[in-house]
Design a protein around this motif. Structure first.
Motif, short mmCIF file in Angstrom:
data_model
loop_
_atom_site.label_atom_id
_atom_site.label_comp_id
_atom_site.label_asym_id
_atom_site.label_seq_id
_atom_site.Cartn_x
_atom_site.Cartn_y
_atom_site.Cartn_z
N SER B 68 0.83 -1.19 0.00
CA SER B 68 0.00 0.00 0.00
C SER B 68 0.88 1.26 0.00
CB SER B 68 -0.89 -0.03 1.25
OG SER B 68 -1.84 0.98 1.14
N GLY B 69 0.49 2.20 -0.86
CA GLY B 69 1.19 3.49 -0.87
C GLY B 69 2.45 3.51 -1.72
N CYS B 70 2.70 2.45 -2.51
CA CYS B 70 3.96 2.41 -3.26
C CYS B 70 3.82 3.12 -4.61
CB CYS B 70 4.42 0.98 -3.47
SG CYS B 70 3.40 0.06 -4.63
N GLY B 71 2.62 3.61 -4.93
CA GLY B 71 2.47 4.41 -6.14
C GLY B 71 1.77 3.71 -7.29
N LYS B 72 1.11 2.59 -7.02
CA LYS B 72 0.45 1.84 -8.09
C LYS B 72 -0.70 2.64 -8.71
CE LYS B 72 -0.78 -1.47 -5.30
NZ LYS B 72 -0.34 -1.04 -3.98
N THR B 73 -1.57 3.15 -7.84
CA THR B 73 -2.71 3.91 -8.34
C THR B 73 -2.23 5.16 -9.07
OG1 THR B 73 -4.14 3.07 -6.60
CG2 THR B 73 -4.83 5.10 -7.67
N THR B 74 -1.22 5.79 -8.52
CA THR B 74 -0.69 7.01 -9.14
C THR B 74 -0.20 6.72 -10.55
OG1 THR B 74 -0.02 7.76 -6.95
CG2 THR B 74 0.93 8.91 -8.83
N1 LIG Z 1 -3.47 13.53 -4.50
C1 LIG Z 1 -2.44 13.22 -3.68
N2 LIG Z 1 -1.89 14.16 -2.90
C2 LIG Z 1 -0.85 13.86 -2.08
N3 LIG Z 1 -0.29 12.66 -1.99
C3 LIG Z 1 -0.79 11.67 -2.75
C4 LIG Z 1 -1.88 11.90 -3.62
N4 LIG Z 1 -2.17 10.73 -4.25
C5 LIG Z 1 -1.30 9.83 -3.77
N5 LIG Z 1 -0.46 10.40 -2.87
C6 LIG Z 1 0.65 9.73 -2.18
O1 LIG Z 1 1.41 9.02 -3.12
C7 LIG Z 1 1.77 7.74 -2.64
C8 LIG Z 1 1.31 6.65 -3.58
O2 LIG Z 1 -0.10 6.58 -3.55
P1 LIG Z 1 -0.93 5.56 -4.41
O3 LIG Z 1 -2.37 5.88 -4.23
O4 LIG Z 1 -0.41 5.56 -5.80
O5 LIG Z 1 -0.58 4.20 -3.69
P2 LIG Z 1 -1.09 2.72 -4.05
O6 LIG Z 1 0.14 1.95 -4.39
O7 LIG Z 1 -2.18 2.75 -5.04
O8 LIG Z 1 -1.62 2.23 -2.63
P3 LIG Z 1 -2.91 1.30 -2.29
O9 LIG Z 1 -2.46 -0.12 -2.48
O10 LIG Z 1 -3.13 1.61 -0.85
O11 LIG Z 1 -4.03 1.70 -3.17
C9 LIG Z 1 1.18 7.63 -1.24
O12 LIG Z 1 2.20 7.88 -0.30
C10 LIG Z 1 0.13 8.69 -1.19
O13 LIG Z 1 0.02 9.20 0.09
#
Ligand SMILES: Nc1ncnc2c1ncn2[C@@H]1O[C@H](COP(=O)(O)OP(=O)(O)OP(=O)(O)O)[C@@H](O)[C@H]1O
Ligand SMILES: [Mg+2]
Lengths: 316, 393
Positions: B68-74
């Motif tokens: 979680s939080g490694c940047g996948k969704t981003t």
């Molecule tokens: N709009 C935003 N503003 C500030 N920080 C953000 C924003 N979107 C994501 N982040 C940060 O960027 C990092 C990656 O977030 P992301 O949502 O890509 O994680 P993820 O891998 O999809 O996690 P998960 O498995 O929990 O969905 C996180 O530390 C998050 O806090």
């Protein structure tokens, strides 16, 4: 054995009875409230509306005199008639006042919606930290008296007032504005006074709107301006309905604003009512107008309630 | 066999044929469909994606895997167009995507929260994307019907999303994203809301669909089993960077780093120092293995004297009750600390003298064992040289 059964039955009976009493007590409170503060006054007004005007204290007949006994009360009841309501339907003045009230309320509501929706939308889109401040700003006018705020508009709108002076100074107009004591001034006053009642319910629905829905729409090839019409507007309709009715209903009966800002030709039921009551001292006719007003706004209230219940059901 | 089952079998065969020979990433002439080139995304101070480069090929089923939080969704949102990268380039089919708004990108996304339109019926939800293309009414209706059939939601066409179960909603979201037949379908934790059984079924359905429709799937998940099941290739991410991109088999058998080895499946890690080489194998001095280790291969950076970690998968370890012949390497002596009986497998936790527990799994291939291993038994854990992976990072 038999006595056992009896005692058990009794026990169950009382406990059920207790529960029922408790269950009745809770809804009884709002019903008592409603009865004492709404139904009773309406009944009194209705009774006066069915009486005849007279020069006396109080200025209507018959008066229920509880000390004279039942027959006197029954006689008094027999003297009630719907003559005042008949008069309301015959005299075109009242028709015109009613229609004019509805027209002014409808136009005001549309103006409020046109002004309130963009405001609420901008508030909902503002940075999260800013939103409570914006809500405060919308509510802020409530901290001063409504009457004072309407009076302030006189100072702004009158021919030698602030607005005129400003526009003259800017060279946008050649002679002083003549909007004071016209319907325009009434609209200005109403829109100003009721704006928070439109903005707040709209803001509440728009703020709750899930932003990923708009992203989903955009992802599916829908440009943002189109997504506004296909997603935001339909999903904010409950807020539109709430805001519109919250404004429309009291505007129909509005008295202070047309009295202070309107002219002699601005007809509204609230003003007619007050004229009958204070100028003509015709309490029964004024009461009849009040009843008609009530009947007019009950319709929209029912519609509002219907929308609300349907929305709640949907949310479940 | 019913006609439907027969059809299904034929489909599966076709999938086998497609998947067996599919490896465009190994072909130097192949042109990737999606390219991330040195992409960095910062939110204020925080870096969500850092200097990331990644190629994804047409018709690939690609999984982004990471905590979680490694940047996948981003990363996915950058591809869909909801976030602009702070720096770097993203191209799709040779076209630079920077500055192209989401509604003009030939990729569709299935959202983590489904994001179904609550005021529209299932049908209308699916038709929404098609209406944006201004297709003729008849064609829209035909495609919606096709999608409803595909996700088996025909009886629910007129329902609103709030009248559906979680699994049904997920299907609507999938159908809605598929309806436009995008070049690339982005799925953000698509099966998160489903229970285990439905989840497994849906995994296979997704794989089926992907082959049938010939689309490129980019799937985000933090469930490694899901990624292993579905993906042609997996990218393992850690704090905004990609640590390894490889097929599920490679990721499991040849993890590039200790992080990957520990993230995917269960693993035992032994630390040691490289000694001398011997025919492609290395002797490793490890305090926990008095007889020393002898392990295959190892990539760059493996040289005598180097401190390394040896990764050992539990199912590649053997459990002996009798001490192996003297001189054999790869022997860890310990005591059975705990036993977990899973039906098909039994997991043994063996505590070494150092205090470390080693996880050993054994398939329960027969119903009865002559000398069952029980708690507190003295045992020896051994493994073949090719069972271990030398990790320098
Ligand atoms: N709009 C935003 N503003 C500030 N920080 C953000 C924003 N979107 C994501 N982040 C940060 O960027 C990092 C990656 O977030 P992301 O949502 O890509 O994680 P993820 O891998 O999809 O996690 P998960 O498995 O929990 O969905 C996180 O530390 C998050 O806090
Ligand atoms: Mg995510």
């Amino acid at each position: 054995m038999a006595s056992d059964g009896k005692s058990v039955g009794k026990g169950v009976g009382t406990s059920v009875g207790d529960g029922r009493l408790g269950r009745l007590l809770v809804p009884a409170v709002p019903f008592l409230w409603l009865g004492a503060l709404f139904l009773a006054p309406v009944a009194i007004v209705l009774k006066i509306a069915l009486s005849d005007a007279t020069i006396a204290q109080p200025p209507y007949l018959p008066v229920f005199d509880w000390s004279e006994g039942w027959t006197a009360i029954l006689d008094a009841l027999g003297a009630l008639d719907i003559e005042n309501f008949a008069l309301l339907t015959e005299d075109p003045l009242y028709w015109r006042a009613a229609l004019s009230s509805l027209r002014i309320a409808a136009i005001s509501t549309v103006l409020l919606l046109l002004l309130g929706y963009p405001m609420a939308y901008a508030m909902a889109k503002a940075p999260e930290k800013l939103r409570p401040v914006l809500v405060m700003l919308v509510i802020l006018p409530f901290w001063t008296s409504f009457l004072i705020r309407v009076y302030a508009w006189i100072g702004i709108l009158k021919p030698e007032g602030l607005l005129s002076a400003l526009l003259l100074h800017l060279g946008l107009i050649d002679e002083p504005l003549a909007i004071m004591n016209t319907e325009t001034a009434v609209f200005v006053g109403i829109v100003y006074s009721y704006l928070p009642f439109m903005v707040l319910p709209l803001y509440a629905t728009l703020e709750k709107l899930d932003a990923t829905l708009l992203e989903a729409a955009e992802d599916l090839g829908c440009p943002p301006w189109k997504a506004f019409w296909r997603i935001t507007v339909p999903l904010s309709l409950p807020g539109v309905a709430a805001g519109a009715l919250l404004c429309f209903i009291p505007i129909v009966g509005e008295y202070v604003i047309p009295e202070l800002l309107g002219g002699s030709d601005t007809l509204m039921l609230g003003k007619t009512l007050s004229d009958e009551f204070f100028k003509n001292r015709d309490w029964p006719l004024a009461s009849a107008v009040a009843i008609v007003l009530l009947v007019i706004v009950v319709g929209p209230i029912m519609v509002y309630r219907d929308i609300e219940t349907r929305r709640m059901e949907r949310a479940r | 066999m019913t006609a439907a089952a027969e059809g299904r079998k034929r489909d599966t065969l076709a999938i086998g044929a497609v998947r067996r020979n599919f490896a465009p990433w190994a072909d130097p002439a192949a042109v990737p469909l999606i390219r991330f080139e040195k992409v960095t995304k910062r939110f204020g101070e925080a870096t969500a994606v850092e200097d990331l480069s990644l190629d994804i090929y047409e018709r690939e089923f690609f999984c982004l895997l990471g905590p979680s939080g490694c940047g996948k969704t981003t990363l996915m949102r950058i591809l869909a167009g909801f976030e602009e990268p702070t720096s770097g380039r993203v191209t799709l089919a040779g076209r630079d995507l920077i500055g192209v708004p989401p509604y003009r990108r030939p990729a569709n996304m299935m959202f983590q929260s489904y994001a179904l339109f609550p005021h529209m019926s299932v049908e209308k939800n699916i038709a929404f994307g098609l209406e944006q293309e201004k297709l003729p009414k008849g064609e829209i209706a035909a495609r919606v019907a096709e999608m409803l059939r595909l996700v088996q939601l025909e009886p629910f066409a007129r329902r609103r999303p709030d009248q559906l179960s979680g699994g049904q909603r997920q299907r609507v979201a999938l159908a809605r994203a598929l309806a436009k037949r995008p070049k690339v379908l982005l799925l953000d934790e698509p099966l998160d809301a489903l229970d285990k059984k439905l989840r497994e079924e849906t995994q296979f359905e997704l794989m089926d669909l992907q082959v049938k429709l010939g689309m490129t799937f980019l799937v985000v998940t933090h469930d490694q089993e899901e990624a292993m099941t579905m993906a042609d290739r997996i990218a393992v991410m850690d704090r905004g960077r990609i640590v390894q991109v490889a097929t599920p088999g490679e990721i499991y058998e040849q993890p590039a780093t200790r992080y990957v080895a520990e993230f995917i499946g269960d693993v035992n890690i032994l630390e040691g120092r490289i000694g001398q080489g011997e025919g492609g194998r290395w002797h490793i001095a490890a305090p926990e293995a008095p007889r020393g280790l002898l392990v295959d291969g190892g990539g760059d950076g493996v040289a005598p004297g180097r401190q390394v970690a040896v990764a050992l998968r539990p199912e590649k370890l053997r459990l002996l009750q009798d001490e192996p012949a003297p001189g054999t390497p790869n022997v860890l002596a310990g005591e059975v600390w705990d036993i977990g009986y899973l039906g098909d497998w039994t997991i043994y936790l063996v505590k070494l003298a150092s205090g470390r527990t080693i996880r050993v799994s054994r398939a329960n291939a027969t119903r009865f064992v002559e000398r069952p291993i029980t708690w507190e038994d003295k045992v020896f854990v051994t493994f073949a040289p090719e069972a271990g992976v030398i990790l320098t990072r």
